[in-house]
Design a protein around this motif. Sequence first.
Motif, short mmCIF file in Angstrom:
data_model
loop_
_atom_site.label_atom_id
_atom_site.label_comp_id
_atom_site.label_asym_id
_atom_site.label_seq_id
_atom_site.Cartn_x
_atom_site.Cartn_y
_atom_site.Cartn_z
N PRO A 162 -3.76 1.59 3.81
CA PRO A 162 -4.45 0.40 4.34
C PRO A 162 -5.39 0.77 5.50
CG PRO A 162 -2.21 0.47 5.15
CD PRO A 162 -2.37 1.65 4.22
N PRO B 245 0.83 -1.21 0.00
CA PRO B 245 0.00 0.00 0.00
C PRO B 245 0.87 1.26 0.00
CG PRO B 245 -0.02 -1.04 2.16
CD PRO B 245 0.81 -1.91 1.25
N ALA C 15 -7.32 -0.19 0.64
CA ALA C 15 -6.22 -0.86 -0.08
C ALA C 15 -6.68 -2.21 -0.63
CB ALA C 15 -5.01 -1.03 0.83
#
Length: 101
Positions: free
Chosen positions: A45, A22, A50
């Motif tokens: 995230p 991410p 994500a």
Amino acid sequence: MTEEVKLEVVGTAVLLPVQAQPRSSKNQIDGIHDGRLKVCVTQIPEKGKANKALLKVIHEGLKLKRSQIELYKGEATSLKIFRITEISLDELQSQIAKSIK
């Protein structure tokens, strides 16, 4: 020898191990890392953002239908497993090879 993703067949599906990255600068499939498909996404995230971005990159990069892919394990970790349906192990391996050239 080139490294391959360690795919596993479970019932009618193929399990695809993914190393998520991410907060990347691009949304892209970025090769193979330790037997996992490395997928970079720009999303952070948090709240599943994500994970949604990963699904999109995988389905576009591997030329799969969105309905063929689901997150199987790893909701809150960078090591994830996606469950891919309606595809053979060989077909998926071929799509992965095409996506990282």
